[in-house]
Design a protein around this motif. Structure first.
Motif: not given
Length: 512
Positions: A347-350, A367-368, A422-423, A431-432
């Motif tokens: 899973a990768d954060i865009v 946050r991360l 994530m949402a 937003p990420l």
């Protein structure tokens, strides 16, 4: 100076007595073993002569023990002892040699060796006795003929004189248990003068009631008490988890060796006979309190070691799978497994790189860290094994190190939970979105590194799972053909695509 000289004289007397006593005690000890052996295995005909040797050995030791009570003013002790010892020594030598001759061939090798040792020790005793100087020579200005004993005595005097420079007396809380009022009052007053806090009890039952509400560093207990004797009280203390560490010194006017042994076997720290010598009492209590404090320090250190061990173990479990930690603890050095079927998830954060460029470091890390911590919780919830984080990417696996038949279903359910999280976690901040790729197949899993352990997985299955992620769509889950087949009828609402994947070529994928 007179006192120091007196100590020196007593030490020299004790040294002479010890040199004579050592072979005498050895004779008695070996003779007791010999009789026990003969009573078990024979020859029983030798017992009458061996019993005579035993009686003579006991008489010999009794005579020598008398020398230890010799006062400095007494003279001629050694001369008298030389004469008096001849009779038991002659009996020991004569009967021992007679047994060796009469029962030659019927004695075991061990009996022959022990009887020979008694004969040798008897001759050594005679030699030591003939060398001993007269007691009167200790009190003249002339040097003793035994320079080693004189040096030893002088060294001992210096050691005794240096005692005054020792550390100050340590005090403690002491419980005195005695049914005789005068005895416990006398003890309490003596101990109180030395600075100890003393509580008295007139019976064992009262002592137990006091222990329910108060703590003590030491207990002194009389053996002979009507309602509960001292040994029974000692048993109560040592069987109770709260009290078993309290050192107990038994006190009694009972001159019985078996009682002393029974007290020590039951857990007593020490034993003092009545009437109690105040100096000996003070020394024993000081030693008991010091040992108790050392044990308390030891328990504290062990507790700290156990705490650090548990903390290190918890940290190890946070880094490695539980099964791997267990295998490490069992001494397995190379941990490597071939897993026939598992599912790998990336899973990768865009657009995280752009977000990191405009965000303060503390805000970014916070946050991360919060996001990945929640991912970890979800991994535990869905039975996934977190492998590692790679920058802003999260890697997990299902079906290792413990195989599971629903590895593909677990990975997809976990992936959906990640998208929901994530949402939910975006909030007012920029937003990420998350891009997820999944592949199933055989992998190699194992532990690498020594300075920093890493549990990792390798193989084509891992590489293809990474490709599924990197060629995927933000907010969607892209799975491989093998994962689609592993899902079977549980896979609903998917969109099939044919993609050109670098290093692989055309490949069918599915978007969830």
């Amino acid at each position: 100076m007179v006192q120091s000289a007196d100590i020196g004289h007593r030490v020299q007397i004790a040294r002479i007595a010890q040199k004579i006593a050592d072979p005498a005690q050895a004779i008695l000890g070996y003779q007791e073993l010999i009789i026990e052996e003969v009573r078990r295995q024979g020859p029983s005909e030798a017992l009458p002569d061996l019993e005579k040797v035993l009686r003579a050995a006991r008489e010999l030791n009794a005579l020598i023990e008398g020398l230890l009570g010799t006062q400095p003013s007494e003279t001629g002790s050694i001369s008298l002892l030389r004469h008096d010892l001849r009779t038991p020594m002659n009996a020991i030598l004569g009967y021992s040699e007679m047994v060796m001759e009469d029962f030659d061939g019927s004695l075991s090798e061990r009996l022959v060796a022990d009887i020979s040792r008694i004969i040798d020790e008897s001759r050594r005793l005679l030699a030591q006795l003939d060398k001993a100087p007269e007691t009167s020579s200790f009190y003249s200005d002339e040097k003793t003929s035994d320079e080693a004993d004189a040096t030893l005595a002088a060294d001992f005097v210096r050691t005794m004189a240096a005692r005054s420079s020792a550390s100050p007396e340590k005090v403690g809380r002491i419980l005195v248990v005695d049914d005789t009022m005068s005895s416990r009052d006398l003890l309490a007053r003596r101990l109180g003068r030395d600075g100890h806090a003393v509580v008295v009890a007139g019976s064992g039952a009262e002592a137990l009631r006091i222990l329910e509400t108060q703590k003590f560093d030491l207990a002194l207990a009389d053996i002979l008490m009507p309602d509960m004797n001292g040994i029974e009280l000692l048993g109560h203390l040592k069987s109770n988890r709260r009290w078993r560490e309290i050192p107990v010194v038994m006190i009694s006017g009972l001159k019985d060796y078996d009682a002393v042994v029974r007290c020590i076997e039951a857990g007593a720290e020490d034993y003092l006979p009545k009437p109690i010598d105040p100096v000996l009492l003070r020394a024993r209590i000081k030693a008991c309190l010091e040992r108790s404090r050392w044990r308390e320090r030891e328990r504290r250190y062990l507790s700290e070691i156990e705490f650090e061990k548990e903390r290190a173990n918890a940290l190890l479990h946070a880094i490695l799978p539980g099964q791997v930690v267990k295998r490490l603890a069992e001494g397995e050095e190379v941990i490597a497994d071939r897993v026939e079927m598992a599912t790998i998830l990336f899973a990768d954060i865009v657009n995280f790189t752009e977000f990191a460029a405009r965000t303060p470091a503390t805000v970014l890390v916070r946050r991360l860290g919060a996001l990945f911590s929640r991912f970890d919780e979800l991994a535990d919830e869905y039975g996934m094994e977190k492998i590692k984080t790679i920058g802003d990417a999260y890697m997990a696996a299902a079906g290792l190190p413990d195989p599971r038949p629903d590895h593909a279903q677990a990975a997809v359910a976990f992936a959906r939970a990640l998208l929901v999280e994530m949402a939910r976690a975006t909030g007012p901040e920029p937003p990420l979105s998350l891009r997820i790729g999944i592949n199933s197949g055989p992998v190699i899993a194992g532990l690498i590194g020594r300075k920093r352990f890493v549990y990792d997985v390798w193989g084509h299955t891992v590489n293809l799972a990474s490709r599924m992620e990197s060629y995927g769509i933000p907010g969607r889950i892209q799975i491989s053909q093998s994962t689609f087949e592993a899902l079977g009828s549980s896979c609903m609402d998917v969109h099939q695509e044919v993609m050109e994947i670098r290093g692989i070529g055309k490949y069918i994928t599915y978007l969830i």
